[in-house]
Enzyme design. Structure first.
Site, PDB file in Angstrom:
ATOM      1  N   GLN A 161       5.372   7.316 -15.065  1.00  0.00           N
ATOM      2  CA  GLN A 161       4.253   7.623 -14.189  1.00  0.00           C
ATOM      3  C   GLN A 161       4.170   9.119 -13.902  1.00  0.00           C
ATOM      4  O   GLN A 161       3.185   9.584 -13.341  1.00  0.00           O
ATOM      5  CB  GLN A 161       4.369   6.839 -12.869  1.00  0.00           C
ATOM      6  CG  GLN A 161       4.082   5.349 -13.028  1.00  0.00           C
ATOM      7  CD  GLN A 161       4.130   4.573 -11.722  1.00  0.00           C
ATOM      8  OE1 GLN A 161       4.882   3.614 -11.616  1.00  0.00           O
ATOM      9  NE2 GLN A 161       3.342   4.958 -10.728  1.00  0.00           N
ATOM     10  N   ARG A 207       2.692   0.226  -4.940  1.00  0.00           N
ATOM     11  CA  ARG A 207       1.269   0.268  -4.663  1.00  0.00           C
ATOM     12  C   ARG A 207       0.971   0.724  -3.240  1.00  0.00           C
ATOM     13  O   ARG A 207       0.220   0.097  -2.493  1.00  0.00           O
ATOM     14  CB  ARG A 207       0.619  -1.086  -4.909  1.00  0.00           C
ATOM     15  CG  ARG A 207      -0.867  -0.891  -5.142  1.00  0.00           C
ATOM     16  CD  ARG A 207      -1.522  -2.029  -5.815  1.00  0.00           C
ATOM     17  NE  ARG A 207      -2.901  -1.681  -6.079  1.00  0.00           N
ATOM     18  CZ  ARG A 207      -3.606  -2.174  -7.064  1.00  0.00           C
ATOM     19  NH1 ARG A 207      -3.089  -3.025  -7.887  1.00  0.00           N
ATOM     20  NH2 ARG A 207      -4.850  -1.814  -7.233  1.00  0.00           N
ATOM     21  N   CYS A 208       1.618   1.824  -2.859  1.00  0.00           N
ATOM     22  CA  CYS A 208       1.285   2.441  -1.590  1.00  0.00           C
ATOM     23  C   CYS A 208       1.801   3.855  -1.665  1.00  0.00           C
ATOM     24  O   CYS A 208       2.562   4.188  -2.545  1.00  0.00           O
ATOM     25  CB  CYS A 208       1.957   1.731  -0.415  1.00  0.00           C
ATOM     26  SG  CYS A 208       3.734   1.935  -0.374  1.00  0.00           S
ATOM     27  N   GLU A 256      -4.236   2.150  -3.368  1.00  0.00           N
ATOM     28  CA  GLU A 256      -3.140   1.554  -2.624  1.00  0.00           C
ATOM     29  C   GLU A 256      -3.552   1.008  -1.280  1.00  0.00           C
ATOM     30  O   GLU A 256      -2.839   0.220  -0.668  1.00  0.00           O
ATOM     31  CB  GLU A 256      -2.040   2.604  -2.504  1.00  0.00           C
ATOM     32  CG  GLU A 256      -1.697   3.071  -3.920  1.00  0.00           C
ATOM     33  CD  GLU A 256      -0.690   4.168  -3.991  1.00  0.00           C
ATOM     34  OE1 GLU A 256      -0.644   4.962  -3.050  1.00  0.00           O
ATOM     35  OE2 GLU A 256       0.040   4.221  -4.982  1.00  0.00           O
TER      36      GLU A 256
END
Lengths: 284, 805, 163
Positions: free
Chosen positions: B236, B383-384, B759
């Site tokens: 990522q 996912r935040c 997110e």
């Protein structure tokens, strides 16, 4: 997740399959749909030298309803069970239960024979077959013998089948009356937290026949004779159903797993049993 | 006015900002032509895989590799002893700690990497792994972070013996990592002591895992002829990986090429550096052949980065009218065997200090203790943004509990405490400057959309019916108003391992008026190739369809810190707009020359510069691009290119209002989402179709986390949820239909006003689902019950409240 | 048992592969035949990323040995359409944003293909039930369901027009 090496056999008939089993003894295993066995092999939790694939044995694939008897070849898949109009007519309970097994892809591969044969307490078909009073047909070197589904299971993964025998078919009488399969699971593809199959026949407002069996609530499927006795002869009023639920619950012995602790499972089992009986009665 | 329709048509043709442009990525994915790591096949490529520890805490007495070396196809078995001379048996983590690459004398969690078997293919590698024999001596296991801090707890990190100072300050115990404090302790304690009402609760946000559908993996290729190491991998943050690889290997950075091909979902799991990457690179250097490593699902769930595992003790103080006066929070953070969180350096608990949420809380204090246990390392933002979902869950639970304490409606309690629109920019008590927001508008819109009053009436009727024995189902109304903090971040306070968290975009306009833009980020499904082209289309007036967006290859892309924490749009998106503006500025000079007017006599009109007051005289960007390359323009270099490195002046603060309506079967613990309404305000909306898709996906991951998904350990440190049978990922059947909505409050400091959205639905979704469960039982006295709310835990709530008769 | 020759038909083409019987079909497809549309997601037959069509049945190819697949006809996402003539499902997934990272997409589309062969006009509920063997981590399924329903309508309209 890579399985260990094995020798592969694809016999064309049962005699050839039996010969391979006879030659290799407990080093050989029969594979049907493979969706229980192959994951175990990939995790290297089961070790076997010979795999005997039954897919080419055409006679194992038939669904037949004749003379009040249903005969399911061992290689009939869950998908076949769902798709068969004849079976849906004769024994809609089977279709209702099959729809609650695994997911579409697995149902195309998973067979009724594989589901009942290996004694996995999580499988749905064993309890269902006990509910239906089914007979398992085992063929071995000495020919065919039959074992009642209710006598087949000894402990988790321990059954009445000998290593050199193949479960080739399941037969049961076309059931009458109302039916229901109630299953609680965490999601599609999961085994049951608790499940119950029920058949109830009512005549003139009286229950004349009943059959109650449960899945994944003990190390073997549980058919509850006491629950049957609690229902037969009654009008299946709330009291009678309550008594049947309690009787069935007395016969189970769930263990704790990721689905929850024992007290939860016992409670949910009661709910599933009640719902199954009530729905069966409503259809009777 | 005759220009207006024309200009509108030209705007539509650009498919720029605000358009639901179809994705350019999809053609290859729908036809099976994506290119993921495991699709890469190089001549002579080998396959490596790990021998992993079955024990959670054990001494490694001996590793016997002889039998494995005899397995056909096995070429090498690498252990820590082989890596030690290279200094690679340990590696730095992103959190300033270090982590074993291969077991160095002991193992600290189940599944830890012990040896790396290199073979001709994955079958031979698997056979080799079976043949490696490891002698272990069990050590006492600690999986509870509170027990880990007891004086006589087993020593986990023997390598840190005697070290009283860690990367984030003093350590006070052998299993203690750091203490991080924010806010005013004394003032907060005083406010709490003097408050009318104080609600106190322990809120646990359980350990879970991002579980992208594609697991982690890489292919490493050492080209000994040219001295160049190339690693294709599930990264990522490819540039950060390149720098880290260079720092730990000593290979100069220009001789390292990191490529992120298509990535099958990341969700934070693919931010970190894993032993597989190091071992593959070493194996390639040793064998001279490319080496692939791809983990399987069990490896992924058991060993690569987990998320959450925060024990959050809270106290919230308020007046009896419900005005919040203070918030106190202490977190015990379970980091596992190594501290491998992927947080900015100065933030060892990420941005957890956003835990005052959407509320105007004048006084607050936060402290976080990081702790080692015998669990896998990680602590990534699933996912935040960094620890923001933990913070949002904490405050949104505390608000609900305060509402119970006050006997107030939880929607009303939120309303009277929201930061007001006119208070922005708002300085929070824990140190943030919220850039913008309009919470009341969003909240009112949400409550009206779901007929909140009607829902409460229905709920009250349901409770009555339940008490009368007419139903066994309860109705829960889960409310959430969350504030995210994303777009890390300003270099003055945001770096990872010293790498500033700016991002970048480089644009080349081709002579015939198409373009390529390269960014320092990397899409994992977010659709960057689609949306960044849209930003650019609106900035430079070339159609999005004529703009290629390329990411992920460190040899060609400008340096950037990658994609996580919803930072791509706030940071790289801003860089894209700024680079576009540089292009436009030069284009204006060229147009002025071509039209023989002064620069200032031109105005921008969608895709062209036109002479002010004389719109018939213009030069389109297409014409300008050609001229830029092919016409000698006095005082200007040929070409039309720009690069922008964008250091954001502040974070962005997306927010949203969610309502979840849930039916709960008291007897089975089964839950059903009847309705889910999600209003998101992510500022300027680049592509509404993609935003909606992001919201659907984030909500579904939130559903999973809240309702069943966990990495659970038994007391021996065995992972109980290591496959997708037990690790809950919902199917289409368990997933509800969502209704999405929005308000638009642009970020005042972002070039196009965008804030990021990927997110938000996870951050807001988890408390919405959880609050719905809690709310259903509020009438029967429930205050707090820890997630995940799977069937048996919901059943246990009902049982504990005496609802089973 | 060492490597054997196995014959399979993949996307209409007869293929001969040399493999150990234990080789999983997904690996044969991906490694030997370079058909990389089907992906590996969970390896325990839960996620469906490896879904292919075998003799008219949707099958998770991570849970089939090449030896079992010998003699069978296999269709993967690569066999459903061409770049110039994509399958309506492939078009609909793009049109309705039924994918994000794309990893589940080949398996999902291959499964949806078989679902629509068996049930050309499914309800939303039937679609959800019919794709429950395929996990997606990105989309929340809502747009996948929408895409499949749209593709079904498209295919039915095309069929009607042809008749």
């Amino acid at each position: 997740m890579i399985p260990a090496r094995f020798d592969y056999h694809r016999p064309g008939d049962i005699a050839a399959a039996l010969a391979i089993l006879g030659e290799h003894g407990d080093e050989a295993r029969v594979i049907a749909g493979g969706h229980s066995l192959i994951p175990m092999m990939k995790l290297r939790m089961t070790d076997l030298a010979h795999l005997v694939d039954l897919q080419d044995i055409a006679e194992l694939r038939d669904i037949a309803v004749e003379g009040g008897t249903v005969r399911l070849g061992a290689m009939v898949t869950q998908h076949d069970l769902i798709a068969s109009a004849e079976l849906a007519q004769a024994a809609p309970l089977v279709r209702e239960a099959a729809l609650q097994i695994a997911d579409p892809q697995v149902r195309y591969c998973g067979t009724v024979g594989g589901n009942v044969a290996n004694g996995d307490p999580g499988n749905d078909m064993p309890g269902l077959m006990q509910c239906l009073g089914a007979t398992f047909h085992l063929v071995g070197p000495g020919g065919e013998r039959t074992v009642a589904a209710r006598d087949y299971y000894e402990a988790a993964y321990m059954t009445a089948r000998e290593d050199d025998e193949i479960l080739t078919a399941i037969t049961f009488a076309v059931p009458s009356g109302g039916y229901a399969y109630e299953k609680q699971k965490r999601k599609i593809g999961d085994y049951a937290t608790a499940a119950c199959a029920a058949l109830v026949t009512m005549e003139g407002g009286r229950c004349t026949q009943a059959s109650i069996a449960m899945t994944n609530l003990s190390d073997v499927p549980v058919w509850s004779e006491a629950a049957v006795q609690a229902l037969v002869g009654t009008g299946c009023e709330a009291d009678a159903i309550g008594a049947a639920v309690e009787a069935a619950r007395a016969d189970i012995d769930p263990t704790e797993d990721n689905r929850g602790p024992v007290d939860f499972k016992r409670h949910v089992a009661g709910v599933m049993i009640r719902r199954a009986i009530e729905r069966a009665v409503s259809r009777a | 006015m005759k220009d207006l329709p024309d200009s509108q048509e030209r705007t539509v043709a650009l498919k720029g900002l605000g358009t639901s442009r179809k994705r350019v990525e999809d053609a290859r994915f729908t036809q099976g032509k994506g290119n993921y790591v495991d699709d890469i096949k190089l001549p002579g490529m080998l396959f490596g895989d790990f021998v992993r520890s079955p024990h959670a805490h054990a001494r490694v007495k001996a590793i016997h590799t002889e039998a494995a070396m005899k397995v056909p196809g096995v070429l090498a078995v690498i252990t820590a002893r082989d890596l030690e001379p290279l200094g690679l048996h340990w590696m730095p983590t992103l959190a300033g700690d270090k982590q074993m690459v291969l077991a160095d004398g002991k193992v600290l969690f189940q599944g830890q990497e012990v040896a790396f078997v290199v073979a001709t293919d994955r079958y031979a590698a698997a056979d080799g792994i079976e043949a490696v024999e490891v002698e272990y001596e069990d050590l006492p296991v600690v999986t509870d972070p509170f027990k880990a801090l007891e004086p006589d707890a087993p020593v986990l990190r023997e390598d840190l013996a005697g070290k009283t100072e860690g990367a984030h300050g003093p350590r006070r115990h052998h299993n203690h990592i750091f203490t991080w404090e924010q806010g005013d302790r004394e003032a907060t304690e005083q406010v709490i002591a003097e408050a009318d009402v104080v609600a106190e609760e322990m809120i646990y946000y359980h350990r879970t895992h991002p579980c992208p559908l594609e697991p982690c993996g890489c292919v490493a290729q050492m080209d000994k002829v040219n001295g160049k190491l190339t690693i294709w991998g599930t990264f990522q943050a490819p540039h950060a990986i390149r720098t880290v690889v260079s720092l730990i290997s000593g290979i100069e950075e220009h001789n390292i090429r990191i490529v992120s091909p298509d990535i099958g979902g990341g969700f934070g799991n693919k931010v970190g550096a894993y032993p597989g990457y190091i071992c593959s690179a070493v194996a390639s250097i040793v064998t001279g052949k490319p080496v692939k490593w791809v983990e399987d699902r069990m490896d992924n769930l058991m060993t690569t980065a987990f998320a959450r595992d925060y024990w959050m003790k809270g106290r919230i103080a308020a007046t009896k009218e419900g005005k919040i006066t203070g918030l106190w929070c202490h977190v015990t953070a379970d980091h596992g065997g190594f501290d491998a969180c992927a947080d900015p350096t100065k933030f060892p608990a990420g941005f957890f200090n956003i835990c005052t949420g959407s509320y105007d809380i004048p006084t607050a204090f936060l402290s976080v203790d990081g702790v080692y246990t015998n669990k896998a390392p990680g602590g990534v933002a699933y996912r935040c943004s960094f620890r923001v979902t933990e913070a949002a869950y904490f405050i949104e639970r505390m608000i609900e509990i305060l509402a119970i304490e006050l006997g107030m409606d939880a929607a009303e309690l939120r309303r009277i405490n929201f930061i007001k629109a006119e208070q922005f920019p708002y300085h929070s008590a824990l140190g943030w400057e919220y850039d913008s927001g309009d919470y009341h508008t969003a909240w009112d819109k949400a409550l009206a959309a779901v007929d909140y009053a009607g829902l409460r009436r229905e709920q009250a009727e349901r409770v009555d019916a339940f008490r009368r024995g007419e139903t066994r189902k309860l109705l829960g109304i889960g409310l959430t108003h969350f504030t995210e903090i994303v777009g890390a971040g300003p270099v003055k306070n945001c770096d990872i391992l010293g790498l500033g968290m700016f991002d970048s975009c480089e644009i080349r306009i081709h002579p015939t008026g198409s373009a390529i833009a390269r960014l320092g980020t990397i899409s994992q499904g977010q659709g960057h190739a689609t949306t960044f082209a849209q930003i650019l289309a609106s900035e430079i007036g070339l159609p999005a369809d004529s703009i290629t967006v390329e990411e992920g290859d460190t040899d060609t892309a400008p340096y950037g810190l990658g994609t996580y924490g919803s930072r791509s749009t706030p940071v790289a998106g801003a860089a894209t707009a700024m680079a576009g503006r540089k292009i436009r500025a030069k284009a204006q000079m060229i147009a002025a020359y071509l039209l023989e007017v002064h620069d200032d006599d031109l105005e921008w009109d969608v895709d062209r510069f036109a002479v002010k007051g004389d719109p018939e005289r213009f030069k389109t960007m297409k014409e300008i691009a050609f001229a830029a390359y092919n016409q000698a323009i006095p005082g200007l270099e040929p070409g039309l290119e720009a690069v922008s490195y964008y250091d954001p002046p502040n974070m962005t603060y997306p927010f949203g209002a969610y309502v979840c309506v849930m039916e709960i079967d008291v007897d089975t613990g089964q839950t059903e989402i009847r309705q889910f309404y999600a209003l998101d305000d992510c500022g300027t909306r680049i592509n509404p179709m993609i935003i909606e898709g992001q919201v659907h996906g984030g909500l579904t991951e939130a559903l999973a986390i809240a309702m069943g998904q966990e990495i659970a350990y038994d007391e021996m440190g065995n992972v109980k949820t290591g496959t997708l049978m037990d690790f809950f990922v919902p199917t289409a059947v368990e997933t509800p239909h969502y209704t999405t909505d929005h308000t638009v409050t642009p970020s005042p400091h972002h070039p196009i006003g965008a804030k990021g959205v990927g997110e938000s639905p996870n951050v807001g979704g988890v408390p919405a689902f959880s609050n719905a469960v809690h709310d259903a039982f509020r009438a029967f006295g429930l205050r707090q019950s820890h997630m995940p709310h799977d069937h048996w835990r919901v059943w246990k709530i009902a049982s504990g409240l005496g609802l089973h008769g | 048992m060492g490597k054997q020759h196995y014959q399979i038909t993949v996307n209409g083409e007869a293929r001969d592969v040399l493999a150990e019987p234990r080789e999983l079909l997904i690996h044969t497809l991906r490694e030997q035949l370079s058909i990389t549309g089907p992906h590996i997601g969970c390896e325990t037959s839960h996620c469906g990323a490896c879904t292919v069509d075998i003799d008219g049945r949707s099958v998770k190819s991570c849970t089939v040995f090449i030896a079992q697949a010998a003699g069978r006809e296999i269709t993967t996402v690569e066999g459903l359409g061409t770049p110039d003539a994509m399958h309506p499902l492939q078009e609909a997934f793009r049109e309705h944003h039924g994918l994000q990272c794309g990893y589940c997409t080949p398996g999902m589309i291959t499964r949806a293909y078989r679902l629509l062969q068996e049930n050309p006009s499914p309800t939303e509920e039937e679609v959800r039930f019919g794709i429950a063997g395929n996990l997606c981590r990105c989309t929340g399924y809502q747009n996948i369901v929408k895409a499949i329903l749209a593709a079904a309508a498209e295919m039915n309209a095309a069929k009607e027009a042809a008749e």
